[in-house]
Design an enzyme around this catalytic site. Structure first.
Site, PDB file in Angstrom:
ATOM      1  N   HIS A  13      21.208 -38.273 -25.073  1.00 49.23           N
ATOM      2  CA  HIS A  13      21.629 -37.344 -24.020  1.00 49.23           C
ATOM      3  C   HIS A  13      21.210 -35.911 -24.349  1.00 49.23           C
ATOM      4  O   HIS A  13      22.046 -35.002 -24.335  1.00 49.23           O
ATOM      5  CB  HIS A  13      23.154 -37.386 -23.866  1.00 49.23           C
ATOM      6  CG  HIS A  13      23.708 -38.693 -23.420  1.00 49.23           C
ATOM      7  ND1 HIS A  13      25.034 -39.052 -23.615  1.00 49.23           N
ATOM      8  CD2 HIS A  13      23.138 -39.739 -22.781  1.00 49.23           C
ATOM      9  CE1 HIS A  13      25.241 -40.258 -23.104  1.00 49.23           C
ATOM     10  NE2 HIS A  13      24.106 -40.703 -22.600  1.00 49.23           N
TER      11      HIS A  13
HETATM   12  C1  LIG Z   1      18.250 -45.386 -23.747  1.00 49.06           C
HETATM   13  C2  LIG Z   1      19.029 -44.405 -22.899  1.00 49.06           C
HETATM   14  C3  LIG Z   1      20.307 -44.753 -22.467  1.00 49.06           C
HETATM   15  C4  LIG Z   1      21.029 -43.860 -21.677  1.00 49.06           C
HETATM   16  N1  LIG Z   1      22.227 -44.273 -21.149  1.00 49.06           N
HETATM   17  C5  LIG Z   1      22.850 -43.483 -20.239  1.00 49.06           C
HETATM   18  C6  LIG Z   1      23.994 -43.962 -19.543  1.00 49.06           C
HETATM   19  O1  LIG Z   1      24.437 -45.110 -19.693  1.00 49.06           O
HETATM   20  N2  LIG Z   1      24.585 -43.123 -18.646  1.00 49.06           N
HETATM   21  C7  LIG Z   1      24.129 -41.844 -18.441  1.00 49.06           C
HETATM   22  O2  LIG Z   1      24.755 -41.101 -17.680  1.00 49.06           O
HETATM   23  N3  LIG Z   1      23.049 -41.377 -19.089  1.00 49.06           N
HETATM   24  C8  LIG Z   1      22.368 -42.171 -19.945  1.00 49.06           C
HETATM   25  N4  LIG Z   1      21.216 -41.722 -20.535  1.00 49.06           N
HETATM   26  C9  LIG Z   1      20.767 -40.334 -20.274  1.00 49.06           C
HETATM   27  C10 LIG Z   1      20.224 -40.081 -18.879  1.00 49.06           C
HETATM   28  O3  LIG Z   1      19.427 -41.142 -18.438  1.00 49.06           O
HETATM   29  C11 LIG Z   1      19.480 -38.735 -18.868  1.00 49.06           C
HETATM   30  O4  LIG Z   1      20.430 -37.708 -19.134  1.00 49.06           O
HETATM   31  C12 LIG Z   1      18.785 -38.417 -17.558  1.00 49.06           C
HETATM   32  O5  LIG Z   1      17.862 -39.414 -17.212  1.00 49.06           O
HETATM   33  C13 LIG Z   1      18.062 -37.082 -17.661  1.00 49.06           C
HETATM   34  O6  LIG Z   1      17.288 -36.889 -16.506  1.00 49.06           O
HETATM   35  P1  LIG Z   1      16.095 -35.842 -16.451  1.00 49.06           P
HETATM   36  O7  LIG Z   1      15.599 -35.848 -15.057  1.00 49.06           O
HETATM   37  O8  LIG Z   1      16.555 -34.566 -17.050  1.00 49.06           O
HETATM   38  O9  LIG Z   1      14.966 -36.372 -17.462  1.00 49.06           O
HETATM   39  P2  LIG Z   1      14.295 -37.778 -17.757  1.00 49.06           P
HETATM   40  O10 LIG Z   1      15.113 -38.897 -17.268  1.00 49.06           O
HETATM   41  O11 LIG Z   1      13.956 -37.738 -19.217  1.00 49.06           O
HETATM   42  O12 LIG Z   1      12.924 -37.746 -16.912  1.00 49.06           O
HETATM   43  C14 LIG Z   1      11.835 -36.944 -17.261  1.00 49.06           C
HETATM   44  C15 LIG Z   1      10.570 -37.541 -16.652  1.00 49.06           C
HETATM   45  O13 LIG Z   1       9.487 -36.664 -16.889  1.00 49.06           O
HETATM   46  C16 LIG Z   1       8.342 -37.420 -17.244  1.00 49.06           C
HETATM   47  N5  LIG Z   1       7.456 -36.553 -18.034  1.00 49.06           N
HETATM   48  C17 LIG Z   1       7.660 -36.123 -19.295  1.00 49.06           C
HETATM   49  N6  LIG Z   1       6.623 -35.377 -19.691  1.00 49.06           N
HETATM   50  C18 LIG Z   1       5.768 -35.313 -18.658  1.00 49.06           C
HETATM   51  C19 LIG Z   1       4.507 -34.671 -18.479  1.00 49.06           C
HETATM   52  N7  LIG Z   1       3.941 -33.932 -19.444  1.00 49.06           N
HETATM   53  N8  LIG Z   1       3.852 -34.841 -17.298  1.00 49.06           N
HETATM   54  C20 LIG Z   1       4.413 -35.593 -16.295  1.00 49.06           C
HETATM   55  N9  LIG Z   1       5.612 -36.218 -16.425  1.00 49.06           N
HETATM   56  C21 LIG Z   1       6.280 -36.078 -17.595  1.00 49.06           C
HETATM   57  C22 LIG Z   1       8.905 -38.572 -18.037  1.00 49.06           C
HETATM   58  O14 LIG Z   1       7.984 -39.654 -18.101  1.00 49.06           O
HETATM   59  C23 LIG Z   1      10.167 -38.891 -17.260  1.00 49.06           C
HETATM   60  O15 LIG Z   1       9.924 -39.814 -16.234  1.00 49.06           O
HETATM   61  C24 LIG Z   1      20.466 -42.577 -21.348  1.00 49.06           C
HETATM   62  C25 LIG Z   1      19.187 -42.251 -21.781  1.00 49.06           C
HETATM   63  C26 LIG Z   1      18.458 -43.144 -22.545  1.00 49.06           C
HETATM   64  C27 LIG Z   1      17.068 -42.778 -22.992  1.00 49.06           C
END
Ligand SMILES: Cc1cc2nc3c(=O)[nH]c(=O)nc-3n(C[C@H](O)[C@H](O)[C@H](O)COP(=O)(O)OP(=O)(O)OC[C@H]3O[C@@H](n4cnc5c(N)ncnc54)[C@H](O)[C@@H]3O)c2cc1C
Length: 559
Positions: A496
């Site tokens: 997280h």
């Molecule tokens: C294994 C795991 C289990 C989890 N379990 C839970 C849970 O049960 N409940 C919960 O609430 N949260 C959980 N989380 C956390 C939650 O999923 C994240 O807090 C949330 O997804 C964050 O969203 P975000 O949009 O900030 O980033 P992310 O979900 O990290 O998305 C970022 C995106 O950007 C893309 N990206 C990165 N770099 C580049 C680039 N240079 N060019 C183009 N694209 C790029 C990535 O491929 C990704 O698709 C978990 C996370 C993981 C990894």
């Protein structure tokens, strides 16, 4: 390609929300650029809730998990005997919501009021509640039939929910687990005997207590950000999705962002846009800012990166949850597991999911939850419990065969502040990540107390028919010193990461809370988990969806 009004970098939960909301206006052209694959929500490995274990287990890589994952690693952590922690992130449209544990918890009122009190007007709990409600379809009250069927204690769950705190027609379906393992009820009974109250709804008026989790699931399948926010609007002519393409930096004209540089295999190019929104997650969004010339001037000079804006807070303020797992061997086969005795039942489970979307495959095994305080003088929970009715213990890598169960103890506000920094000026190099757990202000008292209270629950009578022995760390690990050594050796994060492009107005702030524009430049915003100024006391996807919903409104109003 383009030019676009907005280029959104990263199609995780935040990027998907923005792509959907910003293209509601047909005159606004949006490109959503994602490093990983597109059209993931209908793939079996993503749909089946239990398949999440395959993403974390190298032995199950043949099932196709690796293409949905990017693995980072921390630097050797001085507080963890120099151990480097594995840090998985999801990849592909949907981001981490394709691979995560699906637990849906918002956090505590105090978390968001804390953001507001740090100088982020409009980000307190009451300000954000409408956005939580906007994103949610809380099934127990949205679907009257489901609401009557699902019981908590002896009464229908729906009767125990405060409807003013939940949404009923948002894109993200939230549901209780469809098939709860019997052992989870033993856990609820045991926790009550140990002195804890039941709580039917951790997203209700109070978070404290023991209960069963709700999940981002619908009809026994995982709900991803792609399925909830992108698939329903893919047809919009003003939305362009570009997958399998890495953004390597933001392109500037002076201090105005004018586009992004991309790379796909050997091909490279630039996409022009009126505005760039970074939603690449808490590790990559700050890395992209630094690669583009926004960060600590001295650090950027070290790597020969031309300075666009000296912004010392970029990559600082990294926060995450700490998690330790107690593992138990079972003497009954009530917990899920792989054995000859359980073979017929496991075959039935597969059929059950195929025909009714129920049973083990519709479960993540993290049936039981809890939020408790280890501080006798303060009842604000500082520990979250996950009672798992199977034994896929990723921290001890003890295998999948046999029957057992796990108790995860998560420290909700570890107090450690880490950082994400560049390793080089090459975008292909992963950033350097250091958490600083158990250094400075952060002590081990909460985790140690959490382990003791979890053991008190496990020692209660309802577990007698099931619990053979605690096998990790084992009952000999009892003194403060022995428990601390176990924690240092095994503790992991809950994946997280937040806080590395924090909103605020002080010298360490990266984005402005009213617009989410990066301080000191124009045409560039950050919207993802990295803008949280402090970590929320819960799994982070709910807060990420919510902040992106609010961000979409702020962006629409700002233009
Ligand atoms: C294994 C795991 C289990 C989890 N379990 C839970 C849970 O049960 N409940 C919960 O609430 N949260 C959980 N989380 C956390 C939650 O999923 C994240 O807090 C949330 O997804 C964050 O969203 P975000 O949009 O900030 O980033 P992310 O979900 O990290 O998305 C970022 C995106 O950007 C893309 N990206 C990165 N770099 C580049 C680039 N240079 N060019 C183009 N694209 C790029 C990535 O491929 C990704 O698709 C978990 C996370 C993981 C990894």
């Amino acid at each position: 390609m383009g030019p676009f009004d907005y280029v959104i970098v990263g199609a995780g939960p935040a990027g998907c929300v923005l792509a959907n909301r910003l293209t509601e206006d047909p005159a606004v052209r949006v490109a959503l650029i994602e490093a990983g694959p597109d059209r993931n929500a209908r793939k079996a490995i993503v749909r089946i809730p239990l398949a999440m274990v395959t993403f974390m287990a190298p032995a199950l890589a043949f099932l196709g998990g690796p293409k949905f994952m990017t693995w980072f690693a921390s630097e050797p952590e001085p507080g963890l005997q120099g151990r480097s922690m594995p840090l998985p992130r999801g990849r592909g449209t949907g981001g981490c919501s394709n691979v995560n544990g699906q637990v849906f918890i918002r956090g505590q009122r105090e978390d968001f009021d804390g953001w507001r009190d740090l100088g982020n007007a409009g980000w307190g709990f009451d300000d954000l509640l409408p956005y939580f409600r906007k994103l949610e379809r809380f099934e127990p009250i949205a679907d009257a039939r489901a609401g009557r069927r699902v019981k908590f204690g002896k009464r229908p769950l729906a009767e125990q929910i405060d409807p003013t705190l939940h949404g009923t027609d948002g894109p993200v379906n939230i549901a209780p687990m469809r098939s709860v393992n019997k052992l989870a009820y033993a856990y609820l009974d045991a926790a009550q005997l140990a002195g804890y109250e039941l709580n039917p709804d951790f997203n209700g008026p109070r978070q404290n207590g023991i209960g069963l989790y709700n999940f981002t699931q619908k009809n026994g399948e995982r709900v991803t950000a792609e399925g909830a926010y992108i698939d329903p609007v893919r047809h919009r002519p003003n939305l362009t999705i570009v997958a399998d393409t890495e953004i390597t930096k933001v392109v500037f004209d002076g201090t105005t962002a004018t586009g992004v540089a991309w790379k796909r295999g050997a091909e490279t190019g630039v996409i022009a846009a009126r505005e760039i929104i970074l939603s690449a997650g808490a590790f990559v969004s700050p890395q992209l800012l630094m690669l583009s010339g926004i960060g600590k001037a001295r650090e950027l000079a070290r790597y020969g990166i031309a300075l666009v804006q000296d912004l010392p807070g970029v990559g600082e303020n990294l926060q995450d949850h700490l998690d330790i797992t107690l593992e138990y061997r079972a003497k009954s086969i009530t917990p899920y597991g792989i054995s000859w005795k359980a073979l017929p039942r496991n075959v039935l489970h597969m059929l059950d999911w195929l025909f009714r979307k129920r049973g083990l495959l519709a479960s993540t095994t993290a049936d039981g939850g809890g939020f408790v305080s280890t501080d006798p003088n303060n009842d604000r929970p500082d520990v979250q419990l996950f009672f798992c009715t199977g034994r896929a213990n990723t921290q001890a890598a003890s295998g999948f065969t046999g029957h057992g169960f796990l108790m995860h103890i998560c420290q909700l506000r570890p107090g450690s502040i880490g950082r994400v920094a560049l390793r080089s000026a090459d975008p292909a190099d992963q950033p350097s990540i250091l958490y600083n757990f158990f250094r400075g202000e952060s002590s081990m008292d909460v985790m140690r107390a959490g382990i003791r209270l979890a053991r008190k629950i496990m020692a209660q009578k309802p577990f007698t028919p099931h619990l053979d022995a605690e096998i990790d760390p084992g009952p000999d690990v009892e003194s403060d010193g022995a428990i601390d050594a176990f924690i240092r050796e095994r503790v992991g994060t809950l994946f997280h990461p937040v806080g590395t492009c924090a909103m605020g107005s002080g010298p360490e702030a990266v984005v402005d809370p009213q617009t989410l524009r990066v301080h000191g430049v124009s045409g560039l915003r950050v919207v993802d988990a990295s803008i949280m100024p402090t970590i929320v006391s819960a799994n982070t996807v709910a807060a990420t969806y919510c902040l992106a919903e609010k961000a979409a409104d702020l962006i629409k109003r700002d233009n």
